[in-house]
Scaffold this motif. Sequence first.
Motif, short mmCIF file in Angstrom:
data_model
loop_
_atom_site.label_atom_id
_atom_site.label_comp_id
_atom_site.label_asym_id
_atom_site.label_seq_id
_atom_site.Cartn_x
_atom_site.Cartn_y
_atom_site.Cartn_z
N MET A 103 0.84 -1.17 0.00
CA MET A 103 0.00 0.00 0.00
C MET A 103 0.89 1.24 0.00
SD MET A 103 -2.73 1.19 2.96
CE MET A 103 -3.13 -0.49 3.30
N PRO A 104 0.68 2.17 -0.91
CA PRO A 104 1.53 3.37 -0.95
C PRO A 104 1.33 4.24 0.29
CG PRO A 104 -0.17 3.47 -2.65
CD PRO A 104 -0.31 2.17 -1.96
N GLU A 105 2.37 4.92 0.64
CA GLU A 105 2.35 5.79 1.82
C GLU A 105 2.47 7.24 1.38
OE1 GLU A 105 5.73 6.48 4.94
OE2 GLU A 105 4.57 4.73 5.56
N GLU A 106 1.63 8.10 1.94
CA GLU A 106 1.69 9.54 1.68
C GLU A 106 2.04 10.22 2.99
OE1 GLU A 106 -1.25 13.27 0.50
OE2 GLU A 106 -2.07 11.24 0.66
N VAL A 107 3.14 10.93 3.04
CA VAL A 107 3.55 11.63 4.26
C VAL A 107 2.77 12.95 4.33
CG1 VAL A 107 5.47 12.71 5.49
CG2 VAL A 107 5.84 10.57 4.24
N LEU A 108 1.95 13.09 5.35
CA LEU A 108 1.16 14.30 5.54
C LEU A 108 1.91 15.37 6.31
CD1 LEU A 108 -2.24 12.64 6.50
CD2 LEU A 108 -1.48 13.41 4.24
N PHE A 109 2.86 14.94 7.16
CA PHE A 109 3.63 15.87 7.98
C PHE A 109 4.88 15.13 8.45
CE2 PHE A 109 4.98 17.61 12.03
CZ PHE A 109 4.94 18.97 11.80
N LYS A 110 5.99 15.84 8.51
CA LYS A 110 7.22 15.25 9.04
C LYS A 110 8.05 16.35 9.68
CE LYS A 110 11.24 12.45 8.11
NZ LYS A 110 11.96 11.58 7.22
N SER A 111 8.60 16.06 10.84
CA SER A 111 9.49 16.98 11.53
C SER A 111 10.55 16.15 12.23
CB SER A 111 8.71 17.81 12.56
OG SER A 111 9.60 18.60 13.32
N GLU A 112 11.78 16.56 12.14
CA GLU A 112 12.88 15.89 12.82
C GLU A 112 13.78 16.97 13.40
OE1 GLU A 112 16.31 12.62 11.73
OE2 GLU A 112 14.42 12.60 10.63
N THR A 113 13.81 17.07 14.73
CA THR A 113 14.50 18.16 15.41
C THR A 113 15.23 17.63 16.63
OG1 THR A 113 12.67 19.62 14.79
CG2 THR A 113 14.20 20.45 16.42
N ASP A 114 16.46 18.07 16.84
CA ASP A 114 17.17 17.74 18.08
C ASP A 114 16.56 18.56 19.21
OD1 ASP A 114 18.96 15.96 16.92
OD2 ASP A 114 20.42 17.53 16.48
N MET A 115 16.16 17.88 20.29
CA MET A 115 15.57 18.54 21.45
C MET A 115 16.13 17.89 22.71
SD MET A 115 11.55 18.62 20.60
CE MET A 115 10.89 19.55 19.25
N ASN A 116 15.99 18.59 23.83
CA ASN A 116 16.37 17.95 25.09
C ASN A 116 15.19 17.12 25.60
OD1 ASN A 116 14.64 19.55 26.83
ND2 ASN A 116 16.15 21.21 26.69
N ARG A 117 15.44 16.27 26.55
CA ARG A 117 14.43 15.35 27.06
C ARG A 117 13.19 16.07 27.56
NH1 ARG A 117 17.35 10.62 30.52
NH2 ARG A 117 18.60 9.73 28.85
N SER A 118 13.38 17.18 28.24
CA SER A 118 12.26 17.94 28.80
C SER A 118 11.34 18.48 27.70
CB SER A 118 12.80 19.09 29.66
OG SER A 118 11.75 19.86 30.18
N GLU A 119 11.92 18.97 26.61
CA GLU A 119 11.13 19.47 25.49
C GLU A 119 10.32 18.34 24.84
OE1 GLU A 119 13.96 23.10 23.84
OE2 GLU A 119 14.55 21.02 23.44
N ILE A 120 10.96 17.19 24.68
CA ILE A 120 10.28 16.04 24.10
C ILE A 120 9.14 15.60 25.01
CG2 ILE A 120 10.53 13.60 23.47
CD1 ILE A 120 13.49 14.35 22.71
N ALA A 121 9.39 15.52 26.31
CA ALA A 121 8.36 15.12 27.27
C ALA A 121 7.17 16.07 27.22
CB ALA A 121 8.95 15.06 28.68
N SER A 122 7.43 17.35 27.07
CA SER A 122 6.35 18.34 26.99
C SER A 122 5.46 18.09 25.77
CB SER A 122 6.95 19.75 26.95
OG SER A 122 5.94 20.71 26.84
N LEU A 123 6.07 17.80 24.62
CA LEU A 123 5.30 17.51 23.41
C LEU A 123 4.50 16.21 23.56
CD1 LEU A 123 7.88 18.50 20.65
CD2 LEU A 123 5.80 19.73 21.30
#
Length: 94
Positions: free
Chosen positions: A1-21
């Motif tokens: 089944m083909p895949e369509e990427v609707l959104f992508k983000s790749e960012t270096d963050m600290n653990r606290s920022e990731i936990a908040s998201l």
Amino acid sequence: MPEEVLFKSETDMNRSEIASLLRRVADNLDAGEAITLSAGSDSVTLEPPARPTFEVKAEREGPTNAPGELSIEFELEWDEDGGDGGTGGDLSIE
């Protein structure tokens, strides 16, 4: 089944920022609200059903006998036609 990427983000963050998201996603899921992902001018809003499939995967990529890259992936899946996700074993995260 083909895949369509609707959104992508790749960012270096600290653990606290990731936990908040992740907390924001958890709060929206708990409240039954839509989840909006945005970065720069890109944005997508999704409304997970009451019972999506929750996939958790731990991976190691790289050569067998040398250091590689480790990852933990969390994925929610559901049918666009309104169906809920699948069934599976009991998951625990400590």
